[in-house]
Design a protein around this motif. Structure first.
Motif, mmCIF file in Angstrom:
data_model
loop_
_atom_site.group_PDB
_atom_site.id
_atom_site.type_symbol
_atom_site.label_atom_id
_atom_site.label_comp_id
_atom_site.label_asym_id
_atom_site.label_seq_id
_atom_site.Cartn_x
_atom_site.Cartn_y
_atom_site.Cartn_z
ATOM 1 N N ASP A 1 -1.828 -1.560 -9.682
ATOM 2 C CA ASP A 1 -2.735 -1.113 -8.621
ATOM 3 C C ASP A 1 -4.016 -1.939 -8.666
ATOM 4 O O ASP A 1 -4.751 -1.920 -9.657
ATOM 5 C CB ASP A 1 -3.051 0.370 -8.803
ATOM 6 C CG ASP A 1 -3.954 0.915 -7.701
ATOM 7 O OD1 ASP A 1 -4.057 0.262 -6.648
ATOM 8 O OD2 ASP A 1 -4.548 1.998 -7.895
ATOM 9 N N LEU B 1 -6.265 -1.834 -5.942
ATOM 10 C CA LEU B 1 -7.074 -1.340 -4.822
ATOM 11 C C LEU B 1 -8.551 -1.351 -5.210
ATOM 12 O O LEU B 1 -8.933 -0.888 -6.285
ATOM 13 C CB LEU B 1 -6.651 0.086 -4.460
ATOM 14 C CG LEU B 1 -7.322 0.685 -3.221
ATOM 15 C CD1 LEU B 1 -6.727 0.069 -1.961
ATOM 16 C CD2 LEU B 1 -7.164 2.198 -3.198
ATOM 17 N N TYR C 1 0.852 -1.183 0.000
ATOM 18 C CA TYR C 1 0.000 0.000 0.000
ATOM 19 C C TYR C 1 0.892 1.238 0.000
ATOM 20 O O TYR C 1 1.849 1.315 0.776
ATOM 21 C CB TYR C 1 -0.900 0.021 1.232
ATOM 22 C CG TYR C 1 -2.007 -1.011 1.222
ATOM 23 C CD1 TYR C 1 -3.340 -0.634 1.080
ATOM 24 C CD2 TYR C 1 -1.725 -2.363 1.368
ATOM 25 C CE1 TYR C 1 -4.357 -1.566 1.084
ATOM 26 C CE2 TYR C 1 -2.731 -3.315 1.363
ATOM 27 C CZ TYR C 1 -4.052 -2.915 1.221
ATOM 28 O OH TYR C 1 -5.054 -3.850 1.216
ATOM 29 N N VAL D 1 -4.142 6.628 -2.572
ATOM 30 C CA VAL D 1 -3.759 5.333 -2.003
ATOM 31 C C VAL D 1 -3.743 4.301 -3.121
ATOM 32 O O VAL D 1 -4.646 4.265 -3.959
ATOM 33 C CB VAL D 1 -4.748 4.884 -0.913
ATOM 34 C CG1 VAL D 1 -4.395 3.491 -0.405
ATOM 35 C CG2 VAL D 1 -4.754 5.880 0.247
ATOM 36 N N LYS D 2 -2.706 3.471 -3.131
ATOM 37 C CA LYS D 2 -2.625 2.379 -4.095
ATOM 38 C C LYS D 2 -2.358 1.066 -3.363
ATOM 39 O O LYS D 2 -1.768 1.054 -2.270
ATOM 40 C CB LYS D 2 -1.508 2.617 -5.113
ATOM 41 C CG LYS D 2 -1.841 3.652 -6.169
ATOM 42 C CD LYS D 2 -0.766 3.687 -7.238
ATOM 43 C CE LYS D 2 -1.155 4.613 -8.384
ATOM 44 N NZ LYS D 2 -0.146 4.595 -9.467
ATOM 45 N N ARG D 3 -2.802 -0.021 -3.978
ATOM 46 C CA ARG D 3 -2.511 -1.369 -3.480
ATOM 47 C C ARG D 3 -1.859 -2.128 -4.624
ATOM 48 O O ARG D 3 -2.514 -2.508 -5.594
ATOM 49 C CB ARG D 3 -3.793 -2.068 -3.025
ATOM 50 C CG ARG D 3 -3.590 -3.472 -2.452
ATOM 51 C CD ARG D 3 -4.908 -4.016 -1.921
ATOM 52 N NE ARG D 3 -4.753 -5.297 -1.271
ATOM 53 C CZ ARG D 3 -5.181 -6.467 -1.780
ATOM 54 N NH1 ARG D 3 -5.803 -6.483 -2.965
ATOM 55 N NH2 ARG D 3 -5.008 -7.588 -1.116
ATOM 56 N N TYR E 1 -7.313 -0.519 6.310
ATOM 57 C CA TYR E 1 -6.119 0.319 6.294
ATOM 58 C C TYR E 1 -6.472 1.729 6.743
ATOM 59 O O TYR E 1 -7.589 2.202 6.569
ATOM 60 C CB TYR E 1 -5.452 0.330 4.918
ATOM 61 C CG TYR E 1 -6.335 0.721 3.760
ATOM 62 C CD1 TYR E 1 -6.391 2.022 3.292
ATOM 63 C CD2 TYR E 1 -7.110 -0.242 3.105
ATOM 64 C CE1 TYR E 1 -7.188 2.375 2.220
ATOM 65 C CE2 TYR E 1 -7.920 0.093 2.027
ATOM 66 C CZ TYR E 1 -7.949 1.405 1.586
ATOM 67 O OH TYR E 1 -8.750 1.754 0.518
ATOM 68 N N VAL F 1 -1.553 -0.707 7.304
ATOM 69 C CA VAL F 1 -2.461 -1.793 6.948
ATOM 70 C C VAL F 1 -2.726 -2.634 8.186
ATOM 71 O O VAL F 1 -1.791 -3.082 8.858
ATOM 72 C CB VAL F 1 -1.873 -2.672 5.832
ATOM 73 C CG1 VAL F 1 -2.880 -3.728 5.412
ATOM 74 C CG2 VAL F 1 -1.455 -1.819 4.650
#
Length: 479
Positions: free
Chosen positions: A267, A269, A246, A258-260, A299, A293
């Motif tokens: 990404d 997310l 993240y 925010v990125k996952r 998160y 997280v």
């Protein structure tokens, strides 16, 4: 007797007034969420400040410009006391365990120089982004030196590349990811042996269409004076148990604050609602500077604009907001890091040199447990808790959606539609409506067909009777 009754009433009144005063003192900020339309809606406070500690109170001396914080799974709390170039380790009672100020490196005493980032693995290995020394330092749990990872070496790096590591995280495979100052290519990735393997998760270029137009019609000299379109740099990162990374980006104009990132740097997310996790939706947008997280996909992102912590679930739905800038306990002057351990949230304040701990209220505990059950697929159990949440906050859309999805799974499609409509979940409302129509037609198809066939037979019979009457009338007229 009357005097005694009067005294009881007076005592009760004083008690209620006292409770009200304590509650007001303990809650220096308002709770709120955002509804489907993007309007801020008041909500019960999910977490309240429970205790505060400074370096002096911990017996380690004043913390000077602390920049990072890490809550390990064994309960130890690590404070990166950057101004004093040291690491302070506290136990769960916030008692001093050790202070790591220097270490032996190649037979000499070595020290940090303006370090900005800290990470601790499950095995207790400590990684420090030793910023001005341009290296990542790995230490054992007791503070003894293991290795130093210097600047990345590769032909793909430009001659002007400068290495100032600001934050560092390590996944379960031992891969090391570094947030570098002024590095726009993404996270700097090293393998477990400390070898540079490339960049990961580059942000897309952000630009203004108006600026792009002027660039196309401007002269070469004018274009050189304009701001270049460059990707946004990450400012912090964290890693979950599944190895997903993240990241946060501080730019207020980006829609991907925010990125996952999956192992390929893509990404993934989830954004289930109408708005991505960007914090406040007002004109003065949030600027995320840290992310933590937690378990079950939850998160928390720390906003430096207003000093608030936004907590989201795995679907990107905002669960609650706590904190703000201020001078009271539970507010901050310059928050720089957020951590969580068990049912507690910790926020580190750089300017005040202190940590504030927050504990869940009844409302916060209900939301957390309902979301945990919901994430685990136990929708029926979660629905019961969502009903309790609605008793405390009738405007909490997530609770309506949770109950609606539970009813959808149980085959109660009509009831599910009611709750999903209240929760403004169009996707699942459409699914419930489709299933309700299918079930309705299956149940009443026979009756409708019987009525339809009966009506057809009636129409045919009526037509034949009418035709026969007409023929007899014509015959009578002819005779």
């Amino acid at each position: 007797m009357r005097v005694k009754s009067w005294l009881i009433v007076l005592a009760a009144s004083l008690l209620i007034a006292g409770l009200g005063h304590n509650q007001a003192h303990a809650a220096p900020y308002e709770g709120y969420t955002y509804n489907y339309w993007g309007d801020a809606v008041k909500s019960p406070i999910a977490f309240l400040p429970s205790r505060v500690i400074t370096g002096d109170e911990a017996g380690t001396g004043t913390w000077q410009s602390p920049l990072d914080l890490y809550a390990a799974k064994n309960g130890l709390l690590y404070v990166l006391d950057s101004g004093n170039a040291r690491i302070v380790v506290l136990n769960e009672k916030w008692e001093r365990v050790r202070v790591i100020q220097d270490f032996k490196h190649d037979g000499k005493q070595d020290r940090f120089l303006n370090p900005e980032g800290l990470f601790v693995t499950e095995a207790g290995q400590i990684y420090v982004a030793d910023t001005e020394n341009k290296r990542i330092v790995e230490l054992n749990q007791d503070g003894s030196f293991v290795r130093a990872i210097g600047a990345p070496e590769s032909d793909v790096l430009s001659d002007t590349f400068e290495y100032f590591p600001r934050k560092v995280i390590v996944d379960k495979a031992g891969r090391i990811y570094v947030v570098g100052r002024g590095v726009y290519e993404g996270l700097i990735e090293f393998d477990s042996d400390g070898r540079f393997t490339g960049f990961m998760g580059t942000n897309r270029v952000q630009f203004d269409p108006v600026d792009l137009f002027w660039k196309t019609v401007s002269t070469k000299e004018q274009r050189e004076k304009m701001i270049r379109f460059i990707p946004l740099e990450f400012n912090n990162a964290d890693v979950d148990d599944g190895g997903f990374i993240y990241t946060t980006t501080a730019d207020k104009n980006t829609l991907s604050a925010v990125k996952r990132l999956n192992p390929s740097g893509i990404d993934v997310l989830r954004v289930n609602g109408e708005f991505a996790p960007v914090g406040d939706l007002s004109i003065n947008r949030s600027s995320f500077i840290d992310i933590k997280v937690s378990s079950h996909g939850v998160y928390r992102a720390l906003d430096s604009t207003r000093g608030r912590v936004f907590t989201y679930n795995e679907d990107g739905n905002l669960l609650y907001v706590i904190g703000q800038l201020g001078n009271q306990v539970g507010t901050f002057k310059n928050p720089v890091a957020v951590e969580s351990y068990g049912d507690a949230i910790y926020v580190l304040d750089r300017d005040l040199g202190r940590i504030t701990e927050f504990k869940a209220t009844t409302f916060g505990s209900l939301v957390n447990e309902a979301n945990r059950l919901y994430s685990s697929g136990k929708h029926s159990e979660a629905a019961k808790l969502w009903e309790e949440v609605l008793r405390l906050d009738a405007n909490y859309e997530m609770a309506y959606v949770g109950i609606g999805k539970s009813m959808l799974r149980e085959g109660k499609y009509k009831e599910a539609m009611t709750y999903l409509k209240l929760g403004n979940d169009r996707e699942y409302y459409s699914k419930a409506l489709a299933k309700y129509r299918r079930e309705y037609m299956r149940e009443y198809f026979g009756m409708y067909m019987t009525i339809t066939i009966g009506l057809l037979i009636g129409v045919i019979a009526w037509r034949r009777i009418a035709r026969a009457r007409n023929e007899r009338r014509i015959g009578d007229v002819a005779n």
